[in-house]
Write a protein that holds these residues in place. Sequence first.
Motif, PDB file in Angstrom:
ATOM      1  N   UNK A  54       0.869  -1.167   0.000  1.00  0.00           N
ATOM      2  CA  UNK A  54       0.000   0.000   0.000  1.00  0.00           C
ATOM      3  C   UNK A  54       0.911   1.223   0.000  1.00  0.00           C
ATOM      4  N   UNK A  55       0.722   2.102  -0.970  1.00  0.00           N
ATOM      5  CA  UNK A  55       1.618   3.251  -1.056  1.00  0.00           C
ATOM      6  C   UNK A  55       0.844   4.560  -1.189  1.00  0.00           C
ATOM      7  N   UNK A  56       1.508   5.635  -0.826  1.00  0.00           N
ATOM      8  CA  UNK A  56       0.968   6.983  -0.989  1.00  0.00           C
ATOM      9  C   UNK A  56       1.946   7.962  -0.380  1.00  0.00           C
ATOM     10  N   UNK A  57       2.199   9.101  -1.033  1.00  0.00           N
ATOM     11  CA  UNK A  57       3.150  10.076  -0.501  1.00  0.00           C
ATOM     12  C   UNK A  57       2.616  10.834   0.704  1.00  0.00           C
ATOM     13  N   UNK A  58       1.309  10.815   0.885  1.00  0.00           N
ATOM     14  CA  UNK A  58       0.714  11.579   1.984  1.00  0.00           C
ATOM     15  C   UNK A  58       0.874  10.823   3.308  1.00  0.00           C
ATOM     16  N   UNK A  59       1.010  11.565   4.392  1.00  0.00           N
ATOM     17  CA  UNK A  59       1.028  10.969   5.725  1.00  0.00           C
ATOM     18  C   UNK A  59      -0.384  11.002   6.301  1.00  0.00           C
ATOM     19  N   UNK A  60      -0.594  10.194   7.320  1.00  0.00           N
ATOM     20  CA  UNK A  60      -1.886  10.199   7.995  1.00  0.00           C
ATOM     21  C   UNK A  60      -2.998   9.542   7.216  1.00  0.00           C
ATOM     22  N   UNK A  61      -2.660   8.560   6.360  1.00  0.00           N
ATOM     23  CA  UNK A  61      -3.698   7.868   5.585  1.00  0.00           C
ATOM     24  C   UNK A  61      -3.963   6.459   6.107  1.00  0.00           C
ATOM     25  N   UNK A  62      -3.180   6.004   7.058  1.00  0.00           N
ATOM     26  CA  UNK A  62      -3.487   4.726   7.697  1.00  0.00           C
ATOM     27  C   UNK A  62      -2.862   3.507   7.054  1.00  0.00           C
ATOM     28  N   UNK A  63      -1.887   3.672   6.145  1.00  0.00           N
ATOM     29  CA  UNK A  63      -1.330   2.483   5.491  1.00  0.00           C
ATOM     30  C   UNK A  63      -0.584   1.588   6.475  1.00  0.00           C
ATOM     31  N   UNK A  77       3.175  -7.774   4.047  1.00  0.00           N
ATOM     32  CA  UNK A  77       2.409  -6.551   3.831  1.00  0.00           C
ATOM     33  C   UNK A  77       3.391  -5.389   3.905  1.00  0.00           C
ATOM     34  N   UNK A  78       3.553  -4.644   2.795  1.00  0.00           N
ATOM     35  CA  UNK A  78       4.499  -3.546   2.730  1.00  0.00           C
ATOM     36  C   UNK A  78       3.777  -2.206   2.635  1.00  0.00           C
ATOM     37  N   UNK A  79       4.425  -1.163   3.137  1.00  0.00           N
ATOM     38  CA  UNK A  79       3.955   0.207   2.927  1.00  0.00           C
ATOM     39  C   UNK A  79       5.090   1.004   2.293  1.00  0.00           C
ATOM     40  N   UNK A  80       4.743   2.044   1.560  1.00  0.00           N
ATOM     41  CA  UNK A  80       5.754   2.875   0.924  1.00  0.00           C
ATOM     42  C   UNK A  80       5.213   4.269   0.680  1.00  0.00           C
ATOM     43  N   UNK A  81       6.123   5.232   0.635  1.00  0.00           N
ATOM     44  CA  UNK A  81       5.768   6.604   0.248  1.00  0.00           C
ATOM     45  C   UNK A  81       6.005   6.856  -1.231  1.00  0.00           C
ATOM     46  N   UNK A  82       6.500   5.841  -1.952  1.00  0.00           N
ATOM     47  CA  UNK A  82       6.995   6.056  -3.300  1.00  0.00           C
ATOM     48  C   UNK A  82       6.203   5.256  -4.336  1.00  0.00           C
ATOM     49  N   UNK A  83       6.001   5.873  -5.505  1.00  0.00           N
ATOM     50  CA  UNK A  83       5.268   5.182  -6.561  1.00  0.00           C
ATOM     51  C   UNK A  83       6.131   4.163  -7.298  1.00  0.00           C
ATOM     52  N   UNK A  84       7.389   4.045  -6.916  1.00  0.00           N
ATOM     53  CA  UNK A  84       8.245   2.965  -7.415  1.00  0.00           C
ATOM     54  C   UNK A  84       8.762   2.141  -6.244  1.00  0.00           C
TER      55      UNK A  84
END
Length: 349
Positions: free
Chosen positions: A61-70, A152-159
Motif C-alpha cells: 500500500x503506497x501513498x506520498x501523503x502521511x496520515x492515511x493509515x497504510x 504486507x508492505x507500505x511505501x511513500x513512493x510510486x516505485x
Amino acid sequence: DDVYNSWQGWGCEPRPGDVGPWHALLEYVFGESPGDRKWFEQWLAYPLQYPGTKLYSGCLFWGPETGTGKSLVGETMRRIYGENFTVVENADLFSPFNEWAECKQFVMGDEISGSDKRQESDKLKGMVTRLKVRINAKHLPKYEIKDCINYYFTSNHNNGLFLEDRDRRWFIHRMPSESRDIGFFTEFLRWLDELGGKHFLFDYLLHIDLTGFNPSAMAPLTSAKLEMIDHGRSDLGAFVSGMIANLDDYLEQLKNELKLTELPDLVLNRHILNHLYDPDGKTRVTAGGLGKALGQAGLHSINVHSRVLGQQRFYVLRNKQKWMSTKPQETIEYVDRVYASCQRAKKKY
C-alpha cells in the motif's frame, strides 16, 4: 525424532462483536474499489482460517501523503498475530542476516523505498513464494524451517517495488490522497485496544467467506500496479513495453525503413535498435542490451540461418506459436523472402 513446537499462539482470542470501525477504515482506504477490498480481506483472512498457509502473493500500500493509515492496517494485524508478527525495514530485507524471519507468520515492511535492481526484485519475489527459509543469525549455525510468512508492505513512493510487466505476485494499492483527521485514527485505536476491537476483528476474519479466493493464484491487476510498473521502467524498458502495445505501428515503420515485403513476424534486435529505438546513435544501448530487454518483456527468439542476413537470432514479435513450432527450412524461406531487400554488407541492416 523429538519435535519441538515453537508456535506461541495468537495474539488474542476471537470474540463476536462490533467491527464497524474496521469497515469504516477499509471504506476510507479502498473508496470505490469493492473488488480490491474484498480480495484484500480474503487475503488477510485465509492464513487465519488455515494457519500456516503461505500465500503466493504479497501486498504493498503506497501513498506520498502521511496520515492515511497504510501502516495502521498492518499494526492492526499485529494485535491478532502477536509474537508471530514483526516489522522490518529495507535494510533488513536485503541483509544476509534474517533472524527476524524466525517463527513469523505476518511481516510488515514499513516505508519500503524504490529500487530498480532486478536482483532485489527477484529476492523479494522469492521471499513471497518460497516454502522453506534458511535462518541466518550472527554467530549461530544456519538452519532451515518452513516458511509461513506473508508480507504486507507500505511505501511513500510510486516505485516502491520494481515490477516486471508480467508480475503475478504483488497486489498494489494507492492510498487515498486526502488524510483523515487524527480523531478518526484515535477512535479506531481505542476501539481496537480498549473496546475489544482486536477480538471482534479476529472473529470477523475467521468467518469471512473465502469463496473464489485461491492462495496460489496471481494477485489482482490494479491501476496502482500498472502505475508502479510504469514508474519502475527504464527508458529502454518503457520503449519495449510501448512497442509491444503498439506493435503494428512499429512494424510498419520498420517495414518502410528496411523496404520489407510485408510486416515482419521475426525481427533482429539490431533492426529495432538502429531503426526504431536509437536511429541517431545517441544512447549507449547495444543490440545485446536491447535483446536482453526484449527477453525480459517475455519475447522469445529463434536461430535462423538466413541466406540474406546470415545466421542470426530473430525475436518473435507476432504469431509466437506458429514460429516456435515451424520447421527450420520454412523459417529460412520466410526470412529470405521478407528480408530480400537487405544485404549483409550494409552495416545498417
